[in-house]
Design an enzyme around this catalytic site. Structure first.
Site, PDB file in Angstrom:
ATOM      1  N   TRP A 112       0.782  -1.183  -0.167  1.00 41.80           N
ATOM      2  CA  TRP A 112       0.108  -0.100  -0.058  1.00 41.80           C
ATOM      3  C   TRP A 112       0.922   1.167   0.048  1.00 41.80           C
ATOM      4  CZ3 TRP A 112      -4.444  -0.719  -1.828  1.00 41.80           C
ATOM      5  CH2 TRP A 112      -5.202  -1.821  -1.647  1.00 41.80           C
ATOM      6  N   ASP A 181      -1.457   6.460   6.643  1.00 39.62           N
ATOM      7  CA  ASP A 181      -2.715   5.728   5.907  1.00 39.62           C
ATOM      8  C   ASP A 181      -2.722   4.495   7.244  1.00 39.62           C
ATOM      9  OD1 ASP A 181      -4.315   3.750   4.789  1.00 39.62           O
ATOM     10  OD2 ASP A 181      -2.895   3.338   3.193  1.00 39.62           O
ATOM     11  N   LYS A 205     -12.289  -1.788   6.341  1.00 42.20           N
ATOM     12  CA  LYS A 205     -11.627  -2.789   7.064  1.00 42.20           C
ATOM     13  C   LYS A 205     -12.080  -2.868   8.734  1.00 42.20           C
ATOM     14  CE  LYS A 205      -8.887  -3.159   3.382  1.00 42.20           C
ATOM     15  NZ  LYS A 205      -7.929  -2.094   3.050  1.00 42.20           N
TER      16      LYS A 205
HETATM   17  C1  LIG Z   1      -7.393  -1.593   1.687  1.00 45.93           C
HETATM   18  C2  LIG Z   1      -6.452  -0.684   1.640  1.00 45.93           C
HETATM   19  C3  LIG Z   1      -6.215   0.687   1.025  1.00 45.93           C
HETATM   20  C4  LIG Z   1      -6.831   0.528  -0.303  1.00 45.93           C
HETATM   21  O1  LIG Z   1      -8.268   0.616   0.056  1.00 45.93           O
HETATM   22  P1  LIG Z   1      -9.417   1.114  -1.273  1.00 45.93           P
HETATM   23  O2  LIG Z   1     -10.427   1.667  -0.174  1.00 45.93           O
HETATM   24  O3  LIG Z   1      -9.573  -0.377  -1.810  1.00 45.93           O
HETATM   25  O4  LIG Z   1      -8.737   2.063  -2.103  1.00 45.93           O
HETATM   26  C5  LIG Z   1      -5.364   1.429   1.188  1.00 45.93           C
HETATM   27  N1  LIG Z   1      -4.377   1.320   2.301  1.00 45.93           N
HETATM   28  C6  LIG Z   1      -4.371   0.185   3.056  1.00 45.93           C
HETATM   29  C7  LIG Z   1      -3.740   0.082   4.387  1.00 45.93           C
HETATM   30  C8  LIG Z   1      -5.372  -0.630   2.890  1.00 45.93           C
HETATM   31  O5  LIG Z   1      -5.535  -1.641   3.797  1.00 45.93           O
END
Ligand SMILES: *Cc1c(COP(=O)(O)O)cnc(C)c1O
Length: 375
Positions: A112, A181, A205
């Site tokens: 990511w 993030d 998540k």
């Molecule tokens: C799932 C995830 C993303 C991407 O998320 P989307 O909503 O599919 O764009 C970005 N960073 C992390 C750490 C993730 O787990």
């Protein structure tokens, strides 16, 4: 895909998307309110985003989030669309212009943050602060990071969902805006928001379903968007109109609000943190006691409490055994245990909605599977 363990009606079944981010209590409440939201005679699905009812839903969600994370007054909370990936673009579009050099530092510890750095290159200079890692299993020591004093911000990913590498600390970078993030570890423990310039997290998540991404930004960082920044991603614009510049993801915000209330009623971020520690220990204890049958790839100093990628037999894995594991688990109603397609193997995800009991059941299954294969 991640695994989802669900106790519904006594049996364990999977989530459709495999994220298992929503507790059963929340789903039941949403079901109850679907046709008639609290006596209004309409569904949240058909509510206007300008209605007093939706404004109340969004305000309550924001206030609950502020309370859960003790977010200081000088931070804006914004609800956007476009997912975590949208933020990989929105962050440089809004912040890379903070300093004239238009440059940003990135820590790349997994898939990511690598994607985030690649996207940022479209808008300015990107400096990866450490030599390229051949495998994403560790966090390079911060005392060796090659920081650019003129960087507009430094970006890292708190928990790498695919590679199972989690920061056990918040980097202490003086004088540079810290951007994080937190998509896959948001509200899985308390966090000191005041250490950050910006935090973002996709809801799907740990705090709801896909469609809404939370952005928490310190107010003095607003107003630096590049002129080519799409207006829907402009933090200043969205922040000054309660994220209502255009139609937000109404239903996703409603579900997130229910999840936040469930977290509050369950004891808050502290309790989530304690549960995460207990759950991940159950699984890591099985791995560490398996005499190499189960191999956890991430270094023990930074292995994730949320996502646990595993190989069976050796670090390269044994496809036959791993397929057997996934199939046998599915027969026992534990599904979506297959590792991310880019890395193979097995992955166990222990998001907030996964209970200690469910995790214990999986740990027991792992022990039995190993005993049968090693007999
Ligand atoms: C799932 C995830 C993303 C991407 O998320 P989307 O909503 O599919 O764009 C970005 N960073 C992390 C750490 C993730 O787990």
């Amino acid at each position: 895909m991640n695994f989802g363990l669900y106790s519904r009606g006594g049996s364990i079944i999977a989530t459709s998307g495999g994220w298992h981010s929503i507790a059963i209590q929340v789903l039941l409440q949403a079901q109850k309110e679907l046709l008639d939201y609290r006596g209004l005679g309409i569904s949240v699905l058909e509510m206007s985003h300008r209605s007093a009812h939706f404004i109340k839903i969004a305000n309550t969600a924001e206030n609950d989030l502020r309370e859960l994370l003790k977010i200081p007054e000088n931070y804006k909370v914004i609800f956007l669309q476009g997912g975590g990936t949208g933020q990989f673009s929105a962050v440089p579009l809004n912040l890379i212009g903070l300093k004239e050099e238009r440059s940003a530092d990135y820590v790349v510890t997994g898939a990511w943050s690598a994607n985030a750095a690649k996207e940022a290159e479209k808008y300015g200079k990107v400096n990866i602060v450490h030599p390229k890692l051949d495998a994403y299993r560790t966090i390079p020591n911060p005392s060796n990071w090659n920081l650019n004093p003129n960087a507009s911000y430094i970006f890292y990913c708190a928990n790498e969902t695919v590679h199972g590498v989690e920061f056990p600390f918040i980097p202490d970078i003086k004088g540079t805006v810290l951007v994080c993030d937190m998509s896959s570890s948001f509200l899985s423990k308390p966090v000191d928001v005041s250490k950050f310039g910006l935090i973002f997290a996709g809801a799907q998540k740990n705090i709801g379903c896909a469609g809404v991404t939370v952005v928490i930004i310190r107010e003095d960082l607003l107003g630096y968007a590049l002129k080519e920044c799409p207006v829907i991603f402009d933090y200043k614009v969205q922040g000054s109109c309660s994220s209502l510049y255009n139609t937000p993801a109404i239903y996703s915000i409603y579900i997130m609000g229910l999840v936040l209330q469930w977290i509050k009623n369950s004891g808050g971020a502290e309790t989530m943190g304690q549960n995460c520690a207990v759950k991940s220990k159950l699984i890591y204890d099985v791995i560490d006691g398996s005499n190499g049958f189960y191999v956890s790839l991430a270094a023990s100093t930074c292995r994730s409490r949320m996502n646990i990628p595993i190989r069976i037999g050796s670090a390269d894995g044994d496809n036959v055994l791993e397929t057997e594991f996934v199939d046998k688990a599915a027969e026992n109603n534990m599904i979506s245990l297959k590792g991310h397609r880019s890395v193979g193997g097995i992955r166990i995800s222990l998001y907030n909605a996964v209970t200690v009991e469910e995790t214990q059941k999986l740990a027991d299954f792992m022990v039995n599977f190993m005993k049968e294969r090693c007999a």
